[in-house]
Design an enzyme around this catalytic site. Structure first.
Site, PDB file in Angstrom:
ATOM      1  N   GLU A   1    -101.652 -13.187  57.860  1.00  0.00           N
ATOM      2  CA  GLU A   1    -101.475 -11.736  57.910  1.00  0.00           C
ATOM      3  C   GLU A   1    -100.707 -11.347  59.167  1.00  0.00           C
ATOM      4  O   GLU A   1    -101.226 -10.718  60.088  1.00  0.00           O
ATOM      5  CB  GLU A   1    -102.855 -11.065  57.802  1.00  0.00           C
ATOM      6  CG  GLU A   1    -103.512 -11.394  56.466  1.00  0.00           C
ATOM      7  CD  GLU A   1    -105.014 -11.112  56.398  1.00  0.00           C
ATOM      8  OE1 GLU A   1    -105.559 -10.492  57.327  1.00  0.00           O
ATOM      9  OE2 GLU A   1    -105.643 -11.531  55.398  1.00  0.00           O
TER      10      GLU A   1
ATOM     11  N   ARG B   1    -104.578 -19.326  55.380  1.00  0.00           N
ATOM     12  CA  ARG B   1    -105.460 -18.202  55.677  1.00  0.00           C
ATOM     13  C   ARG B   1    -106.547 -18.526  56.715  1.00  0.00           C
ATOM     14  O   ARG B   1    -106.881 -17.730  57.576  1.00  0.00           O
ATOM     15  CB  ARG B   1    -106.128 -17.783  54.360  1.00  0.00           C
ATOM     16  CG  ARG B   1    -107.318 -16.867  54.481  1.00  0.00           C
ATOM     17  CD  ARG B   1    -107.931 -16.695  53.084  1.00  0.00           C
ATOM     18  NE  ARG B   1    -109.192 -16.001  53.136  1.00  0.00           N
ATOM     19  CZ  ARG B   1    -109.332 -14.678  53.126  1.00  0.00           C
ATOM     20  NH1 ARG B   1    -108.269 -13.907  53.091  1.00  0.00           N
ATOM     21  NH2 ARG B   1    -110.517 -14.124  53.149  1.00  0.00           N
TER      22      ARG B   1
ATOM     23  N   HIS C   1    -106.273  -6.353  59.457  1.00  0.00           N
ATOM     24  CA  HIS C   1    -105.923  -7.353  58.447  1.00  0.00           C
ATOM     25  C   HIS C   1    -104.736  -6.828  57.640  1.00  0.00           C
ATOM     26  O   HIS C   1    -104.266  -5.723  57.846  1.00  0.00           O
ATOM     27  CB  HIS C   1    -107.102  -7.571  57.495  1.00  0.00           C
ATOM     28  CG  HIS C   1    -108.249  -8.326  58.080  1.00  0.00           C
ATOM     29  ND1 HIS C   1    -108.537  -9.616  57.749  1.00  0.00           N
ATOM     30  CD2 HIS C   1    -109.191  -7.958  58.993  1.00  0.00           C
ATOM     31  CE1 HIS C   1    -109.603 -10.037  58.410  1.00  0.00           C
ATOM     32  NE2 HIS C   1    -110.033  -9.040  59.170  1.00  0.00           N
TER      33      HIS C   1
ATOM     34  N   GLU D   1    -106.872  -2.635  56.542  1.00  0.00           N
ATOM     35  CA  GLU D   1    -105.920  -3.441  55.786  1.00  0.00           C
ATOM     36  C   GLU D   1    -104.575  -2.742  55.867  1.00  0.00           C
ATOM     37  O   GLU D   1    -104.375  -1.679  55.284  1.00  0.00           O
ATOM     38  CB  GLU D   1    -106.361  -3.554  54.320  1.00  0.00           C
ATOM     39  CG  GLU D   1    -107.670  -4.288  54.109  1.00  0.00           C
ATOM     40  CD  GLU D   1    -107.547  -5.799  54.259  1.00  0.00           C
ATOM     41  OE1 GLU D   1    -106.417  -6.299  54.422  1.00  0.00           O
ATOM     42  OE2 GLU D   1    -108.595  -6.471  54.213  1.00  0.00           O
TER      43      GLU D   1
ATOM     44  N   HIS E   1    -107.134 -13.765  59.910  1.00  0.00           N
ATOM     45  CA  HIS E   1    -106.508 -14.539  58.836  1.00  0.00           C
ATOM     46  C   HIS E   1    -105.074 -14.880  59.220  1.00  0.00           C
ATOM     47  O   HIS E   1    -104.267 -13.999  59.517  1.00  0.00           O
ATOM     48  CB  HIS E   1    -106.560 -13.766  57.515  1.00  0.00           C
ATOM     49  CG  HIS E   1    -107.953 -13.675  56.972  1.00  0.00           C
ATOM     50  ND1 HIS E   1    -108.500 -12.526  56.484  1.00  0.00           N
ATOM     51  CD2 HIS E   1    -108.918 -14.629  56.891  1.00  0.00           C
ATOM     52  CE1 HIS E   1    -109.755 -12.767  56.099  1.00  0.00           C
ATOM     53  NE2 HIS E   1    -110.029 -14.032  56.342  1.00  0.00           N
TER      54      HIS E   1
HETATM   55 ZN   LIG Z   1    -107.574 -10.686  56.196  1.00  0.00          ZN
END
Ligand SMILES: [Zn+2]
Ligand SMILES: *[C@@H]1O[C@H](CO)[C@@H](O)[C@H](O)[C@H]1NC(C)=O
Ligand SMILES: *[C@@H]1O[C@H](CO)[C@@H](O)[C@H](O)[C@H]1NC(C)=O
Ligand SMILES: *[C@@H]1O[C@H](CO)[C@@H](O)[C@H](O)[C@H]1NC(C)=O
Length: 476
Positions: free
Chosen positions: A245, A297, A365, A439, A242
């Protein structure tokens, strides 16, 4: 020595890059094994129908399906580039404990007053557009839905996120032979320059291959670190699926730097693994976030405001299931078919042809601080989920002990929401045991716009988590 020779030697000392013809001989470890040299189980990628699986990004909650391109974002002229200005836009954390909350949020999103930044079962972060602040405030108050403002002015945060390097750093940068630092978010050119520099400087252990090209023709560079031992395990790590990020490529390149620069003194756990890193899966989107829209994104294939597919909905296991959109304008557009996008397709082809037998696949991410294991496509668990939970908890513990950040561990569909077509589910479907979506920080104070001063602390604590994973992989 003649003065010319002296000059050449001096130049070589200053910059090994200039001297690559002298040092860049083919060395063991430079040739990557392929499936034609190593027998591997064969996996069919192309037969999967619109199934069901996923990837899990804390930030991909409400599947808002926009019907038309968005032309109403204000733009400012800057350096010949139209840059999207987020002045007056805010980010709120909204409680979704009340039963009507999701309906209200979805309504506001369909009116284009807000956009989802992600969330979990009890709360959601939303971007509130400048002109909508009043309306959204009134709506939430009226429905008695609790919220608080995390970011008062998003553009201000964007302006403060990535300050220029100071004089000392700039000087160091000139002397090092590459421009990469972990005090700033760098452009793709610096990241790729850094990978090439390592391959030239440490040719016996580091090599770089482009596994394909992005839609706009940028290389998808994979860096391999390996001493070539036949008994080594293999681990694949990627970042930057993405575009917005930014902390993800920064952390992945930090790992690369640590292992490549210190390989001789690294632990056996690290040295007994063939490491494959793809720090920027989505280079077109990444560059676009630097030049035009900080909060982009998807990738950049397609047209106008509806350009791009969500690469983390485009992988070919259970593609097209829950939490992915069929509408090109959606932030979570799955693409026209499994692996329709050049970037995800390149990864699939690489996995198909590589001789490496990966024990782990980690995809970085942001944000939310979660360690997530499959499945993402639906509320289901793989047979070895207890093992994945245990190892995830050990990693989370190491992270917390090192830097203090708390990471929650669980399956992505269970802890967050179902999201089909993710790279992690696909990797797990190939029988790669330790498959996690991580994440990174934070939990919403800055969200995607995490100041560059956080790169080092976030990377350092996550390196501790990665060491735990490496140790586990070596025990298998
Ligand atoms: Zn992501
Ligand atoms: C795929 O989707 C179509 C229409 O949405 C549906 O009719 C079909 O049964 C689905 N196939 C699978 C394997 O889920
Ligand atoms: C959900 O997010 C909120 C806000 O960031 C956090 O306080 C809460 O602990 C999270 N819950 C879970 C189960 O992740
Ligand atoms: C918010 O805006 C929508 C239209 O965009 C309108 O229908 C609604 O009445 C407004 N709500 C408030 C509380 O102003």
């Amino acid at each position: 020595m003649g003065s010319l020779t002296k000059t050449v030697v001096l130049l070589c000392v200053i910059s090994s890059v200039l001297c690559t013809p002298f040092i860049n001989k083919l060395q063991p470890g430079q040739e990557w094994p392929t499936r034609s040299s190593v027998k591997q189980p064969y996996h069919q990628f192309d037969e999967i129908e619109n199934g069901t699986i996923s990837d899990t990004v804390a930030t991909e909650v409400a599947a808002q399906e926009e019907k038309a391109p968005e032309n109403n974002k204000p733009k400012v002229k800057e350096d010949d580039v139209e840059r999207i200005d987020y002045s007056g836009a805010q980010v709120w954390k909204v409680s979704t404990k009340k039963s009507n909350a999701h309906r209200v949020i979805n309504q506001l999103a369909s009116e284009k007053l807000i956009a989802s930044w992600g969330g979990n079962h009890t709360s959601i972060d939303i971007l509130v557009k400048p002109k909508a602040v009043e309306n959204v405030t009134a709506t939430l108050k009226n429905k008695d839905i609790a919220y608080y403002i995390m970011i008062e002015d998003l553009q201000q945060r964007i302006d403060e996120e990535n300050p220029p390097l100071d004089e000392n750093e700039l000087e160091l940068q000139d002397r090092r032979g590459h421009r990469m630092t972990w005090k700033q978010y760098h452009r793709l050119e610096d990241i790729h320059g850094f990978l090439d520099y390592l391959a030239k400087t440490y040719p016996s252990i580091v090599s770089v291959n482009s596994i394909g090209k992005s839609h706009e023709g940028r290389d998808l560079k994979v860096l391999r670190i390996s001493d070539g031992k036949k008994t080594n395990k293999a681990v694949f790590i990627d970042g930057g699926i993405h575009a917005r990020e930014w902390i993800s490529p920064a952390v992945v390149t930090y790992f690369i730097n640590q292992f490549a620069e210190n390989f001789d003194v690294e632990s056996d756990d690290i040295r007994n693994i063939d490491w494959y890193f793809l720090p920027v899966v989505n280079p077109d989107g990444y560059e676009y976030t630097h030049k035009t829209d900080r909060l982009w994104r998807k990738n950049r294939r397609g047209f106008g405001g509806c350009a791009g597919a969500d690469l983390n909905r485009n992988f070919g296991y259970q593609w097209g299931g829950k939490g992915a959109s069929r509408y090109p304008c959606s932030e979570i557009y799955r693409g026209s078919g499994p692996f329709s996008e050049p970037e995800s397709k390149a990864i699939a082809q690489f996995f198909k042809s590589t001789g490496a037998d990966f024990s782990a696949y980690l995809t970085y991410h942001s944000y939310g601080q979660y360690l997530l294991y499959p499945w993402g496509y639906d509320n289901a668990l793989p047979p070895d989920h207890k093992n994945l939970e245990t190892v995830g908890k050990m990693m989370a513990q190491a992270i917390q002990k090192t830097g203090g950040s708390e990471y929650k561990v669980g399956s992505s569909s269970g802890l967050l929401y179902p999201a089909a077509g993710g790279s992690d589910d696909w990797a797990k479907s190939l029988n790669i045991k330790y498959t996690y979506t991580i994440e990174l920080s934070d939990t919403g104070r800055y969200g995607f716009v995490l100041p560059a001063s956080y790169i080092e602390p976030v990377a350092r604590e996550n390196l501790a988590g990665l060491r735990v994973l490496a140790s586990q992989v070596n025990k298998e």
